[in-house]
Design an enzyme around this catalytic site. Sequence first.
Site, short mmCIF file in Angstrom:
data_model
loop_
_atom_site.label_atom_id
_atom_site.label_comp_id
_atom_site.label_asym_id
_atom_site.label_seq_id
_atom_site.Cartn_x
_atom_site.Cartn_y
_atom_site.Cartn_z
N HIS A 1 5.23 6.33 -2.92
CA HIS A 1 6.47 6.96 -3.19
C HIS A 1 6.12 8.23 -3.66
CE1 HIS A 1 7.28 2.30 -4.74
NE2 HIS A 1 7.58 2.48 -3.03
N ARG B 1 12.78 -4.19 6.53
CA ARG B 1 13.63 -3.88 5.39
C ARG B 1 15.22 -3.54 5.63
NH1 ARG B 1 12.91 -0.09 0.57
NH2 ARG B 1 12.92 -1.56 -1.07
N CYS C 1 0.67 -1.08 -0.01
CA CYS C 1 0.09 -0.15 0.04
C CYS C 1 1.02 1.36 -0.09
CB CYS C 1 -1.06 -0.09 1.37
SG CYS C 1 0.03 0.01 2.66
N ALA D 1 3.15 1.59 2.61
CA ALA D 1 4.56 0.74 2.61
C ALA D 1 5.49 1.66 1.98
CB ALA D 1 4.14 -0.65 2.29
#
Lengths: 500, 519
Positions: A201, A101, A67, A70
């Site tokens: 992003h 991550r 999503c 994220a």
Amino acid sequence: MSVANNESVADIKARNKELIQEVLKVYPEKTAKRRAKHLNVHESGKSDCGVKSNIKSIPGVMTIRGCAYAGSKGVVWGPIKDMIHISHGPVGCGQYSWASRRNYYIGTTGIDTFVTMQFTSDFQEKDIVFGGDKKLAKIMDEIEDLFPLNNGITVQSECPIGLIGDDIEAVSKAKSKEFNGKTIVPVRCEGFRGVSQSLGHHIANDAVRDYVFDKLDPNKAPLFEPSPYDVAIIGDYNIGGDAWSSRILLEEMGLRVIAQWSGDGSLAELENTPKAKLNVLHCYRSMNYISRHMEEKFGIPWCEYNFFGPSKIAESLRKIASFFDDKIKEGAERVIAKYQPLMDAVIAKYRPRLEGKKVMLYVGGLRPRHVIGAYEDLGMEVVGTGYEFAHNDDYQRTAQHYVKDGTLIYDDVTGYEFEKFVEKVQPDLVGSGIKEKYVFQKMGVPFRQMHSWDYSGPYHGYDGFAIFARDMDMAINAPVWKMAKAPWKDDSQSKLLAAE
Amino acid sequence: MTQNADHVLDHFDLFRGPEYQEMLANKRKMFENQRDPAEVERMREYAKTEEYKEKNFAREALTVNPAKACQPLGAVFVAVGFEKTIPFVHGSQGCVAYYRSHFSRHFKEPTSCVSSSMTEDAAVFGGLNNMIDGLANTYNMYKPAMIAVSTTCMAEVIGDDLNAFIKTSKEKGSVPAEFDVPFAHTPAFVGSHITGYDNAMKGILWHFWDGKAGTAEKLERKPNNSINFLGGFDGYTVGNLREIKRIFSEMGIEYTILGDNSDVWDTPTDGEFRMYDGGTTIAEVEAAVNAKATISMQEYCTEKTLPLIAEHGQEVVAFNHPISVKATDNFLMTVAKIAGVEIPESLAKERGRLVDAIADSSAHIHGKKFAIYGDPDLCYGLAEFLLELGAEPTTVLATNGGKDWEKKMKALFDSSPFGKNCKVYPGKDLWHLRSLLFTDPVDFLIGNTYGKYLERDTGTPLIRIGFPIFDRHHKHRYPVWGYQGGMNVLVQILDKIFDTIDLATNMPAKTDYSFDIIR
């Protein structure tokens, strides 16, 4: 043991087309029609891969996508190490993405560095009912009190924030003023926005523009004396140290890296970047927005590069050098020459073990295309690839520079499709994520996680390629794959085993 | 250049080389605008103080490093424990990607789960169409025997009504009218993953026992001698459930494990991917209404489920994650009494072996101080065991522990002389615990993988027991319940104690003594 060894391209194309038709049969009619647009067999010479992309996932199909949160917290903002990123909303999002991550960094965690920590407003029912703005303001006070050496705060919105009408911008603005202009960035990356990580992003990039660049004080003394060779690494998240094994090459060729976005990055580095002479962009998908903005606003050119595998690294070093004078161009040649013996040795060692092996990929960002060259350097062939959250410009780049005629292309692949594709194509290796890893290993197919490098890495740069080659060999040639079948069972029962 | 083809160096060695160290130092000095190292050091020391702890505990709004997840994770845990059942989480799709990753990182196994992939339009108009399409797709693609629906916070905030949506979906032909789609509302802003376990389990039992959401006759209970078993949310579910089956078989008990996910999270690598494996069948769930009693291994995971079961006339009993000899004694005696069986000699012998092991080793544990964090029942079970070993669980913390749990923990401390200096911390997080480990130091810490940050920062050796365990492999295969489970926990604690002594005594010409070969 790939079945495709003796097939002609025409055979492969016919088989792949048939395969697509076959998987579509499982869907209700409406869904089959929608999914058909995301699956294709690549025709060389075409300008893109012939698939639709960046479209909503279909409910109930088991998409692999994440999503917007994220994409913002997990990818773009999370690695900025000296800022505190509040997962704003209920506890889960921050919990599942807590340190998962491997954005490597150096710093004193909990004191001046906060990457592997989970800060959350842990919303309760009353916060949903009455709104969370007051709580958010209080959280910022408590952060200032307990973590005074933080260099800034971001608010990473989870789903409820946008639904209950909270004004995180107002809270951030007021607190920034109260804390003498501290950088406080509200990010509207609620998980329901957009269709995947991708919009997250973009939103995160825009937040850098609005709350970092637009607030820069032009009269502030620079941290360093600018040089003609200053560049910024954009779109490298330093997974397993990727940005470091990239940075070292740029510095060796005579450039000076003034910022890393965002792996091992800091607020100061974000602020430094408008002084760069060139932005070098690795993950186009997640950071092209801010690169374009810097080009327009500050006149900084940007250049995409690919640091996977010696062929692409050399090509990229030369491309980057072409923006600079002869000193840098010579530097690039010097670096390429320096690492040539290492590359020759790596390829001499691993290529014979990997030659002709077939790979299927399904990843996000840049990797579904960028790693193809590295596999080819080892004599391997990528026979299928697809993106979690690409846009058409990614598929254009893929078609024009990377994939071969007849490659199977699958956008936003579903669990069912991916499983069937691998079952039929029988690659020697699958490269995808943690959710896919064990599915394929159970089937007896060697697998590498291509998000986290399966906890190895770095894979970028010359140092990284040696590790990449070692890991692919380790995956494919591990003795375990010869043991998957019980010796007393007949072959036909388990036809997918990748043992030779 | 440090890299070489003969001996490839990865991140572990590569970045320790001089080129990288110099590069990183320059980066820090030139471009990061790093804080004055003296200032960092001062703050690092200050964060260890009583004064900082007080400030830390005065927090009212901020949560840092909590030891809990959200409800739907628990719902997914429940759903995969039923035969050919796929969890369907109604709401944003990113959540499902997170649950699947989280479980896969812990169990090193695939976790199948779908989402209704709601986006902005669903936020405005509701997610009904997502439900209609989603159920149809899942049903056709993955051929489940059951789809178990739960919700993300998005669907909860906009108020989607699962019961109505599922009914409408069936009317629209997404799945056959008689196909089982149990559901549970699992808002992430209420409780934690253990609440989600409770709601989802209750939802499934309510569905099958109480008339399938008004579409069928309620089941009429015809009592039999069987016993239902609920494990609760449990990172050791693979090892634990198999151990329970073994114990119940030895005792000759007729039983049904409700939500048996021990096979689906432990499938073989033999060339076949099993999306479904094992699990409680629908017939078993339905028959479970007739059971004599239901036993919950974790009280705080079944606070709503047990009352529902009790309403159907069954005896219900809850335990708190039994690990200790006494707790397992109590568990076995209770079960034996309910089932009307004798505890077999084989289990008495197992008990004796655990007592034997404790007798052999407790001298090394006696008097040691421990901090424990985790889910409420796990904390209780571990603390109970430590008290039995003569250790002191001086700090026990559960981010998702409430007032009842606090009271219960205090009563446990009061029951033992070793509990005298022990304190319980409900609702606190691991940043609170960090302060406590500095101001009220202990010898060992018991917790999940995230405890490694506490181990690093405070120097307290970590014994990894809990969920999730990401950085050690296969722990979930070993039971922590029953006498055998107690044995496993004992050995894990002892291993860490001995390793810690060895590490502290291995400097030649400094600590030649105490580096013993026999202990």
